[in-house]
Design an enzyme around this catalytic site. Structure first.
Site, mmCIF file in Angstrom:
data_model
loop_
_atom_site.group_PDB
_atom_site.id
_atom_site.type_symbol
_atom_site.label_atom_id
_atom_site.label_comp_id
_atom_site.label_asym_id
_atom_site.label_seq_id
_atom_site.Cartn_x
_atom_site.Cartn_y
_atom_site.Cartn_z
ATOM 1 N N LYS A 78 0.817 -1.254 0.035
ATOM 2 C CA LYS A 78 0.083 0.007 -0.013
ATOM 3 C C LYS A 78 0.715 1.199 -0.115
ATOM 4 O O LYS A 78 2.044 1.371 0.712
ATOM 5 C CB LYS A 78 -1.030 -0.156 1.158
ATOM 6 C CG LYS A 78 -1.776 0.964 1.342
ATOM 7 C CD LYS A 78 -2.655 0.765 2.710
ATOM 8 C CE LYS A 78 -4.071 1.842 2.847
ATOM 9 N NZ LYS A 78 -4.737 1.359 4.182
ATOM 10 N N SER A 153 -9.674 1.308 2.962
ATOM 11 C CA SER A 153 -8.902 2.107 2.272
ATOM 12 C C SER A 153 -7.542 1.420 1.401
ATOM 13 O O SER A 153 -7.147 1.987 0.469
ATOM 14 C CB SER A 153 -8.185 3.333 3.072
ATOM 15 O OG SER A 153 -7.227 2.645 4.078
ATOM 16 N N SER A 177 -9.804 -0.900 7.209
ATOM 17 C CA SER A 177 -9.102 -0.609 5.917
ATOM 18 C C SER A 177 -8.350 -2.208 5.287
ATOM 19 O O SER A 177 -8.226 -1.782 4.057
ATOM 20 C CB SER A 177 -8.063 0.307 5.876
ATOM 21 O OG SER A 177 -8.658 1.482 5.834
HETATM 22 N N1 GLN Z 1 -13.050 3.514 6.706
HETATM 23 C C1 GLN Z 1 -12.355 4.071 7.925
HETATM 24 C C2 GLN Z 1 -11.860 5.396 7.907
HETATM 25 O O1 GLN Z 1 -12.309 6.028 7.126
HETATM 26 C C3 GLN Z 1 -11.036 3.040 8.422
HETATM 27 C C4 GLN Z 1 -9.917 3.494 7.614
HETATM 28 C C5 GLN Z 1 -8.718 2.529 7.831
HETATM 29 O O2 GLN Z 1 -8.654 1.600 8.401
HETATM 30 N N2 GLN Z 1 -7.748 3.195 7.520
HETATM 31 O O3 GLN Z 1 -11.409 5.930 8.935
#
Ligand code: GLN
Length: 473
Positions: A78, A153, A177
């Site tokens: 990532k 994400s 994410s």
């Molecule tokens: N979707 C969650 C957020 O927007 C989790 C994101 C993540 O785990 N990086 O904060």
């Protein structure tokens, strides 16, 4: 089977038997990235030359029998993992041309094991989001249906694994994410215990819940990667010196007599009923294999969402403070007349709207006069959520829930930020409690993958993978 379609385990066998070389395996992945990535936009940067050089080194190692489980295995990371010499953008304009001077600890460990970094994957800017639509470099498409999001994400990593662009990928999980995109793309995503693997060199989002973890084609593969990246790190004092168990062996154990908790708060009115049915079928199959299914209650789950978004925004507002146009990354120094103007112009131009929203929310929640009402209160409820899990784990060995309330949605369907935040309703509470959790495919609805989540006690990665391994897709 084409080389890029192999699992880590299969590739390992082939490499060791000299059926093919790491250079060939790496080239197969690079070729398929070239072919498919225009459509998917899962990969932001490909480091072809570096990858082939690493593959050649791995082939030397294999020749000399200096092999670890990942020697010669190509992977993607990532784009919020710092990689020396290869740009790291966090999918933000503010870091568009940033090249880190050092590797994240996890990248370093993989390099030492002989894994081959192919490039960097797309994400929601700074890992804020659940669809990979928030990337400054365009959204990633779901390989199962390109009109739908891959989740987020770590959407680029999950899509890349699902489309066989690599053998495995690294994601990061703050509130879901790794698990969320794994569910949407039909692959395995493990969020380890907070402190199990080092966060050093990962672009910080929410320092109290961020964790690195693998996205893989199988549970056995996730176990191989997790074993390599686990462990304490001098550069991250939140890592714990807890021995790493033999995951590969542990996952093979059967589940006879294991107590699996089913919390009714995770089966919500309004969720996709067919998704619910798939998860219930998975529960039924665990029962058939000898597990005891126990109904449990985690009543404070309903507060996980507001608690998470107050804590996450607060930490984000602080962590993103370093992007000021002075230290590194984008800088609007040229046209600005004062220091303040450099900040305003750089941050105004560099950050996308979701990052700005979180900076504003977090700054507000941490301000004098509001701190007690929001941040402090959220931390108190977080403690209750942690205690509730601790109490549940006195009765059960693992907990099973759906990973997401629905299948992958269409692009643009969740434009309301609150609606987007609801995507993580099932993944947030284990993050707040720092517990290991995995998403494993458990079937399809409307031809799209469904994931179910197994949550375990702290440092029980082996247990969550062992249970997840018994769920068939
Ligand atoms: N979707 C969650 C957020 O927007 C989790 C994101 C993540 O785990 N990086 O904060």
């Amino acid at each position: 089977m084409k080389l890029n379609e192999l699992t880590i385990k299969q590739a390992r066998e082939g490499l060791d038997k000299k059926e093919f070389t790491s250079v060939e395996l790496t080239q197969a992945c690079l070729d398929v990235i070239k072919k498919k990535n225009k459509k998917l936009n899962a990969v932001l940067t490909v480091c072809e030359e570096e990858a082939l050089a690493e593959a050649r080194k791995a082939d030397e190692r294999i020749k000399n029998n200096a092999i670890s489980g990942l020697t010669g295995i190509p992977y993607l990371a990532k784009d919020n993992y710092l990689t020396r010499g290869v740009r790291t953008t966090a999918a933000s304009k503010i870091l568009e041309n940033y090249i880190a001077p050092y590797d994240a600890t996890v990248i370093k460990k993989l390099r030492e094991a002989g894994a081959v970094l192919l490039g960097k994957t797309n994400l929601d800017e700074f890992a804020h989001g659940s669809s990979t639509e928030n990337s400054a470099f365009g959204p990633t498409k779901n390989p199962h249906n390109i009109t739908r999001v891959p989740g987020g994400s770590s959407g680029g990593s999950a899509a890349a694994v699902a489309a066989n662009l690599c053998m495995f990928a690294l994601g990061s999980d703050t509130g879901g994410s790794i698990r969320h995109p794994a569910a949407f793309c039909g692959v395995v995503g493990l969020k380890p215990t907070y402190g199990r693997a080092s966060r050093f060199g990962i672009v910080a989002m929410t320092s109290s819940t961020d964790v690195p973890g693998p996205i893989a084609k199988t549970i056995a593969d996730a176990a191989i990667v997790q074993a390599v990246i686990s462990g304490s790190d001098q550069n991250d004092f939140t890592t714990a010196d807890v021995p790493v168990s033999d995951y590969a062996k542990e996952i093979k154990n059967n589940i006879k007599g294991l107590k699996i908790g089913v919390p009714h708060e995770f089966f919500l009115e309004g969720m996709n009923i067919e998704v619910e049915t798939k998860v219930k079928e998975a529960i039924e199959s665990l029962k058939k294999q000898g597990a005891k299914i126990i109904n449990i209650s985690l009543p404070h789950t309903k507060y996980a969402l507001p608690v998470y978004y107050i804590i996450t925004s607060s930490e984000v507002s602080s962590n993103l403070g370093r992007h000021d146009g002075i230290r590194y990354g984008l800088s609007e120094q040229g046209s600005a007349k004062s220091l303040k103007e450099i900040y305003f112009k750089t941050r105004g131009k560099g950050f996308g709207s979701e990052s700005k929203r979180r900076i504003m929310l977090g700054t507000y929640a941490l301000s004098a006069g509001y701190y007690d009402a929001y941040y402090l209160q959220a931390q108190k409820v977080r403690t209750i959520i942690i205690e509730e899990f601790e109490a549940a784990f006195k009765e059960v060995d693992a907990i099973i829930t759906p990973t997401t309330p629905d299948i992958a949605f269409k692009f643009g369907a969740n434009q309301d930020p609150l609606k987007m935040y609801l995507e993580d309703i099932f993944t947030l509470s284990p993050s707040l409690a720092g517990l290991p959790a995995i998403s494993v495919p458990c079937g399809k609805v409307d031809n799209m993958p469904v994931g179910c989540q197994i949550i375990g006690q702290k440092f029980a990665e082996g247990m969550v993978m062992r249970v997840a391994d018994k769920i068939s897709n």
